[in-house]
Motif scaffolding. Sequence first.
Motif, PDB file in Angstrom:
ATOM      1  N   LEU A 186      10.421  53.349  62.184  1.00  0.00           N
ATOM      2  CA  LEU A 186      11.415  54.162  62.880  1.00  0.00           C
ATOM      3  C   LEU A 186      11.999  53.420  64.080  1.00  0.00           C
ATOM      4  CD1 LEU A 186       9.394  57.437  62.534  1.00  0.00           C
ATOM      5  CD2 LEU A 186      11.727  57.123  61.672  1.00  0.00           C
ATOM      6  N   ALA A 187      11.142  52.711  64.800  1.00  0.00           N
ATOM      7  CA  ALA A 187      11.642  51.970  65.959  1.00  0.00           C
ATOM      8  C   ALA A 187      12.618  50.875  65.525  1.00  0.00           C
ATOM      9  CB  ALA A 187      10.487  51.358  66.751  1.00  0.00           C
ATOM     10  N   SER A 188      12.396  50.295  64.377  1.00  0.00           N
ATOM     11  CA  SER A 188      13.294  49.236  63.895  1.00  0.00           C
ATOM     12  C   SER A 188      14.679  49.803  63.610  1.00  0.00           C
ATOM     13  CB  SER A 188      12.724  48.545  62.652  1.00  0.00           C
ATOM     14  OG  SER A 188      12.951  49.298  61.481  1.00  0.00           O
ATOM     15  N   TRP A 200      20.596  49.125  66.291  1.00  0.00           N
ATOM     16  CA  TRP A 200      21.812  49.287  67.112  1.00  0.00           C
ATOM     17  C   TRP A 200      22.110  48.020  67.903  1.00  0.00           C
ATOM     18  CZ3 TRP A 200      25.323  52.807  66.221  1.00  0.00           C
ATOM     19  CH2 TRP A 200      24.946  54.022  65.649  1.00  0.00           C
ATOM     20  N   SER A 201      21.088  47.499  68.588  1.00  0.00           N
ATOM     21  CA  SER A 201      21.261  46.257  69.367  1.00  0.00           C
ATOM     22  C   SER A 201      21.522  45.071  68.479  1.00  0.00           C
ATOM     23  CB  SER A 201      19.996  45.894  70.120  1.00  0.00           C
ATOM     24  OG  SER A 201      19.733  46.750  71.133  1.00  0.00           O
ATOM     25  N   LEU A 202      20.810  45.021  67.376  1.00  0.00           N
ATOM     26  CA  LEU A 202      20.850  43.832  66.531  1.00  0.00           C
ATOM     27  C   LEU A 202      22.073  43.803  65.631  1.00  0.00           C
ATOM     28  CD1 LEU A 202      17.080  43.990  65.498  1.00  0.00           C
ATOM     29  CD2 LEU A 202      18.107  42.360  67.087  1.00  0.00           C
ATOM     30  N   MET A 203      22.530  44.987  65.186  1.00  0.00           N
ATOM     31  CA  MET A 203      23.548  45.011  64.136  1.00  0.00           C
ATOM     32  C   MET A 203      24.758  45.891  64.445  1.00  0.00           C
ATOM     33  SD  MET A 203      20.964  45.469  60.942  1.00  0.00           S
ATOM     34  CE  MET A 203      20.630  44.060  59.924  1.00  0.00           C
ATOM     35  N   GLY A 204      24.668  46.711  65.478  1.00  0.00           N
ATOM     36  CA  GLY A 204      25.791  47.585  65.813  1.00  0.00           C
ATOM     37  C   GLY A 204      25.799  48.900  65.056  1.00  0.00           C
ATOM     38  N   HIS A 205      24.737  49.158  64.315  1.00  0.00           N
ATOM     39  CA  HIS A 205      24.596  50.461  63.659  1.00  0.00           C
ATOM     40  C   HIS A 205      23.107  50.736  63.547  1.00  0.00           C
ATOM     41  CE1 HIS A 205      23.485  48.324  59.963  1.00  0.00           C
ATOM     42  NE2 HIS A 205      24.551  47.562  60.140  1.00  0.00           N
ATOM     43  N   GLY A 206      22.746  51.970  63.236  1.00  0.00           N
ATOM     44  CA  GLY A 206      21.320  52.303  63.162  1.00  0.00           C
ATOM     45  C   GLY A 206      21.141  53.789  62.980  1.00  0.00           C
ATOM     46  N   ALA A 207      20.011  54.296  63.467  1.00  0.00           N
ATOM     47  CA  ALA A 207      19.696  55.707  63.251  1.00  0.00           C
ATOM     48  C   ALA A 207      20.064  56.554  64.464  1.00  0.00           C
ATOM     49  CB  ALA A 207      18.214  55.871  62.942  1.00  0.00           C
ATOM     50  N   TRP A 208      20.559  57.743  64.174  1.00  0.00           N
ATOM     51  CA  TRP A 208      20.823  58.751  65.206  1.00  0.00           C
ATOM     52  C   TRP A 208      19.809  59.876  65.086  1.00  0.00           C
ATOM     53  CZ3 TRP A 208      25.330  57.063  62.488  1.00  0.00           C
ATOM     54  CH2 TRP A 208      26.417  56.633  63.270  1.00  0.00           C
ATOM     55  N   ILE A 232      24.359  53.724  72.298  1.00  0.00           N
ATOM     56  CA  ILE A 232      24.470  54.337  70.972  1.00  0.00           C
ATOM     57  C   ILE A 232      25.506  55.444  71.039  1.00  0.00           C
ATOM     58  CG2 ILE A 232      23.176  55.722  69.303  1.00  0.00           C
ATOM     59  CD1 ILE A 232      20.703  53.963  70.163  1.00  0.00           C
ATOM     60  N   PRO A 233      26.496  55.382  70.137  1.00  0.00           N
ATOM     61  CA  PRO A 233      27.582  56.367  70.207  1.00  0.00           C
ATOM     62  C   PRO A 233      27.081  57.789  69.962  1.00  0.00           C
ATOM     63  CG  PRO A 233      27.719  55.114  68.165  1.00  0.00           C
ATOM     64  CD  PRO A 233      26.634  54.479  68.990  1.00  0.00           C
ATOM     65  N   VAL A 234      27.697  58.727  70.619  1.00  0.00           N
ATOM     66  CA  VAL A 234      27.371  60.139  70.404  1.00  0.00           C
ATOM     67  C   VAL A 234      28.477  60.738  69.539  1.00  0.00           C
ATOM     68  CG1 VAL A 234      27.083  62.394  71.496  1.00  0.00           C
ATOM     69  CG2 VAL A 234      26.152  60.338  72.594  1.00  0.00           C
ATOM     70  N   ILE A 235      28.099  61.406  68.486  1.00  0.00           N
ATOM     71  CA  ILE A 235      29.087  62.040  67.609  1.00  0.00           C
ATOM     72  C   ILE A 235      28.841  63.540  67.618  1.00  0.00           C
ATOM     73  CG2 ILE A 235      29.963  62.231  65.250  1.00  0.00           C
ATOM     74  CD1 ILE A 235      28.961  59.430  64.718  1.00  0.00           C
TER      75      ILE A 235
END
Lengths: 173, 185
Positions: free
Chosen positions: A50-52, A57-65, A4-7
Motif C-alpha cells: 500500500l505504501a508503494s 505519486w512521487s516516482l511516477m506522477g500517479h498513484g492511489a487516492w 497529490i491532486p484532490v478530486i
Amino acid sequence: MTSIPVIKTERLVLRAQTLRDLEELCDLFGSDRARYMGGPIPRKEAWRWLASEVAMWSLMGHGAWAIEDGDGTFLGQVGLLKPPHFPELELGWTLLQRAEGKGYATEAAGAARDWAHERGHTAIVSYIDPANDRSLALARRLGAVPDPQAALPEGETRAETVVYRHPAPEARQ
Amino acid sequence: MTYPCETPHVGAAALFALALHRQLPMLTTDRLILRSPRVTDFETYAGIVCSERGQHMSGPMTHEEAWADFARMTSVWPLHGHRLWTIGHAGSIAGFVVLGFDPEATEPEFGFMLTAEAEGQGIAEEAARAALAHACETLGWSTLISYIATGNTRALALAARLGASFYTRDLSGTVLVRYRAEANA
C-alpha cells in the motif's frame, strides 16, 4: 514532495492517504475480502504494498487516492498503478465493506479514469480475478471490455487474471 | 427459504473451495467466461430450472430438486473433469452449459440454458462454440448430441448455425441433433 491532486465528485472526495487509511486497508488485506488479491496478505507485506502505491505519486506522477464520503468517512482506495510487474497502467480499486452497494466505486473509479485521460493516458486496463464478480461488473459499468490478447502481470496466469480495457477518451464521446 | 448449504461461507473452508475452483478449467471468449460452478451460482440456476424455462430439463423443479440437481451436476467435476459450466458475463451469470453423460446415456450430450435477460445477444452461440471446441479438442469427443423440443425454435436455429445434423427422436417431437468434430473445425 509531490502534492497529490484532490478530486471532488458528486458525493466523494479523492485525496491523499493517511497512515490511518493504510492501517484500515491493511486490515482488509488480512481478511477474507482479500481473496481476489491473492490474499489474505500478511500485514508487513500489505503495508509495503500500500505504501508503494502512495510512493508512486512521487516516482511516477500517479498513484492511489483515498476515497472519502461527504461525512469524511474513509471508504477505500482507487488508483492508477504501474508497479514494475504490470505491463500497462492499471485502474484499480479496493473498497471497504461499508462502502458497498451505493455506486461509490463506479463514481470514484470513473473520476480517476477521467483524470488519467486528461493527463494523456489513453491505454488503461484493470487486472481482475475471474472469480471477482463485483469487480467484473464494475469494470463493465465503466465501459471496459475484456481484452483476451492483453499481456498479464508477470507471474500471473489467465486462471487468476482477466484483463479489462477501458475505452480511450475519443471512444467515450 | 435459503438454507446454509446454498450460501457462501467465510473463512478457511471458503478459501479452500475457491482454490479448488481455480484448479478447474476456464474457457474465455470475447465476452464470456465459462467456468465450473460456485455456490453463488445456485440462485441463478434455481431461477431458471424452477421456472417455465426449466421445462425442457425435466422441470420445472422445486427448490429442493434444483439444489439436488445443481449439487449432482457440480459433483461430476472431480469425477470426470467436466459437466456443468456457468456462463459468466461481466460479473453476472448469463446461464449454464452442460457437457457430458447423463446417467443412462451412451453418448456425450451438449445442452445449455440462459436467463431471460441474457437472450438476444448472441451469448448462447458464443458459449456453445467455446464449449463444443473444448469438448472436441480437449475432452477428445468426436461427436455430441443434443435433445431439443420441436417448439424450441431458438435452440434449433442455433444448432443449425453450429453445423449440427438433425434427426427426429421420437413421436413426442423431440429432435435429436448431432454435432461432429470436423463440422466445428
